[in-house]
Design an enzyme around this catalytic site. Structure first.
Site, mmCIF file in Angstrom:
data_model
loop_
_atom_site.group_PDB
_atom_site.id
_atom_site.type_symbol
_atom_site.label_atom_id
_atom_site.label_comp_id
_atom_site.label_asym_id
_atom_site.label_seq_id
_atom_site.Cartn_x
_atom_site.Cartn_y
_atom_site.Cartn_z
ATOM 1 N N ARG A 13 3.419 -3.018 11.326
ATOM 2 C CA ARG A 13 3.718 -1.811 12.107
ATOM 3 C C ARG A 13 2.471 -1.258 12.797
ATOM 4 O O ARG A 13 2.552 -0.726 13.896
ATOM 5 C CB ARG A 13 4.350 -0.754 11.209
ATOM 6 C CG ARG A 13 5.791 -1.107 10.837
ATOM 7 C CD ARG A 13 6.401 -0.097 9.908
ATOM 8 N NE ARG A 13 6.453 1.237 10.505
ATOM 9 C CZ ARG A 13 6.857 2.324 9.831
ATOM 10 N NH1 ARG A 13 7.236 2.216 8.574
ATOM 11 N NH2 ARG A 13 6.879 3.500 10.425
ATOM 12 N N GLN A 69 7.094 14.438 12.387
ATOM 13 C CA GLN A 69 7.515 13.624 11.252
ATOM 14 C C GLN A 69 7.177 12.153 11.502
ATOM 15 O O GLN A 69 7.421 11.315 10.646
ATOM 16 C CB GLN A 69 9.027 13.767 11.041
ATOM 17 C CG GLN A 69 9.450 15.191 10.755
ATOM 18 C CD GLN A 69 10.959 15.311 10.606
ATOM 19 O OE1 GLN A 69 11.498 15.219 9.512
ATOM 20 N NE2 GLN A 69 11.632 15.490 11.718
ATOM 21 N N VAL A 91 4.832 8.864 12.040
ATOM 22 C CA VAL A 91 3.578 8.399 11.455
ATOM 23 C C VAL A 91 2.691 7.725 12.504
ATOM 24 O O VAL A 91 1.606 7.248 12.184
ATOM 25 C CB VAL A 91 3.821 7.439 10.266
ATOM 26 C CG1 VAL A 91 4.540 8.168 9.137
ATOM 27 C CG2 VAL A 91 4.590 6.195 10.685
ATOM 28 N N ASP A 92 3.154 7.715 13.763
ATOM 29 C CA ASP A 92 2.320 7.139 14.817
ATOM 30 C C ASP A 92 1.351 8.197 15.350
ATOM 31 O O ASP A 92 1.423 9.367 14.978
ATOM 32 C CB ASP A 92 3.200 6.563 15.944
ATOM 33 C CG ASP A 92 4.022 7.642 16.651
ATOM 34 O OD1 ASP A 92 3.429 8.595 17.208
ATOM 35 O OD2 ASP A 92 5.273 7.542 16.644
ATOM 36 N N HIS A 140 4.808 13.379 7.449
ATOM 37 C CA HIS A 140 5.049 12.142 6.699
ATOM 38 C C HIS A 140 3.833 11.220 6.723
ATOM 39 O O HIS A 140 3.949 10.021 6.495
ATOM 40 C CB HIS A 140 6.283 11.415 7.248
ATOM 41 C CG HIS A 140 7.548 12.189 7.040
ATOM 42 N ND1 HIS A 140 8.718 11.882 7.668
ATOM 43 C CD2 HIS A 140 7.810 13.271 6.267
ATOM 44 C CE1 HIS A 140 9.667 12.750 7.293
ATOM 45 N NE2 HIS A 140 9.125 13.600 6.456
ATOM 46 N N CYS A 189 -7.635 4.250 -0.031
ATOM 47 C CA CYS A 189 -7.516 3.622 -1.342
ATOM 48 C C CYS A 189 -6.347 4.254 -2.102
ATOM 49 O O CYS A 189 -6.183 5.474 -2.106
ATOM 50 C CB CYS A 189 -8.818 3.809 -2.111
ATOM 51 S SG CYS A 189 -8.743 3.161 -3.795
ATOM 52 N N CYS A 194 -10.671 -1.582 -1.940
ATOM 53 C CA CYS A 194 -11.527 -0.413 -1.741
ATOM 54 C C CYS A 194 -12.975 -0.751 -2.095
ATOM 55 O O CYS A 194 -13.244 -1.299 -3.172
ATOM 56 C CB CYS A 194 -11.024 0.733 -2.610
ATOM 57 S SG CYS A 194 -12.113 2.174 -2.662
HETATM 58 ZN ZN LIG Z 1 -10.971 3.427 -4.304
#
Ligand SMILES: [Zn+2]
Length: 262
Positions: free
Chosen positions: A76, A106, A108-109, A124, A132, A164
């Protein structure tokens, strides 16, 4: 009549002209015309129709199969990098030239940001704000994207999430999953914006769910007009324009015209 000639009711033009502060509340329909798939839709063309949303967008799904979930979001992210803000995003940014316009989304782009709007809240989360999953450290390293075709199966989606650098935990997308709390700061910013606005535009948000649905309701309860723009309105508006964002918003900006000195 061409699509660009969507009539904007005089009432709407006056409401926008007279508003000093506008809060814009957007959902999937806002980005649909940029070519972003809408994940609440149903049917064969919906990605939700091909994959189990609870597996791809929930904490349980993540715990069960991180490579599948990360690969899906990595795909995505790739889709998002290949699309542009549409005429509706640009019109909203232009609307802010003469008044305060705050966007609560709302989605997420990052298409509102790329068009130049002020986004006060991503309810959202934000797809590309990867972090992480253990210590929450932001991750800005490379993201390997799966190559999937129209008839892809789940195996083609799997990509092991990056690790991470601080704690060795798995990196996750910056979105809110089913079963997670909305991000506190984004929620507070949304409440604040709806508490001080004098006009709300609800755009492309069919089927708003709680708690988000309570935001325009609170504004409406103190008498703030709600303009809904949606080809398939949810009914939240005190005034409704049955049209898409990319059609109605440029028409609205055109209808406002250059402001003559009163
Ligand atoms: Zn971490």
């Amino acid at each position: 009549m061409s699509e660009s000639a969507t009539p904007i009711p005089d009432e709407v033009v006056e409401l926008v002209r007279n508003a000093r502060a506008i809060t814009v509340f957007t959902g999937a329909g806002m980005s649909a015309e940029s070519g972003i798939a809408t994940f609440r839709g149903s049917g064969d063309d919906s990605l939700w129709g091909r994959f189990d949303p609870m597996m791809l967008a929930s904490v349980d799904g993540w715990e069960a199969d991180r490579a599948l979930v990360w690969g899906w979001y990595a795909w995505r992210m790739g889709q998002l990098s290949g699309v542009e803000p549409n005429a509706g995003h640009h019109a909203l940014a232009e609307l802010a030239n003469d008044r305060s316009v705050e966007v609560v989304t709302q989605n997420v782009d990052d298409l509102h940001e790329r068009a130049g709007s002020t986004v006060v809240s991503h309810l959202h989360g934000n797809l590309v704000a990867t972090r992480c999953s253990v210590c929450r450290a932001p991750y800005d390293g490379p993201v390997t994207r799966p190559e999937i075709s129209d008839d892809a199966d789940l195996d083609a989606l799997r990509v092991e999430p990056p690790v991470c650098a601080s704690c060795g935990g798995a990196v996750r997308p910056g979105v809110v999953w089913f079963g997670e709390m909305l991000p506190e700061r984004d929620w507070d910013n949304a409440v604040e914006s709806f508490a001080h606005t004098d006009l709300v535009l609800v755009i492309g948000t069919s089927g708003i769910v709680y708690p988000a649905a309570g935001l325009p309701e609170r504004a409406a309860a103190r008498g703030v007009p709600i303009i809904e723009i949606n080809p398939d309105p949810s009914g939240v508006g005190t005034v409704t324009i049955k049209s898409t964002a990319a059609t109605a918003l440029p028409a609205l900006v055109a209808a406002l015209g250059p402001r003559s000195e009163a």
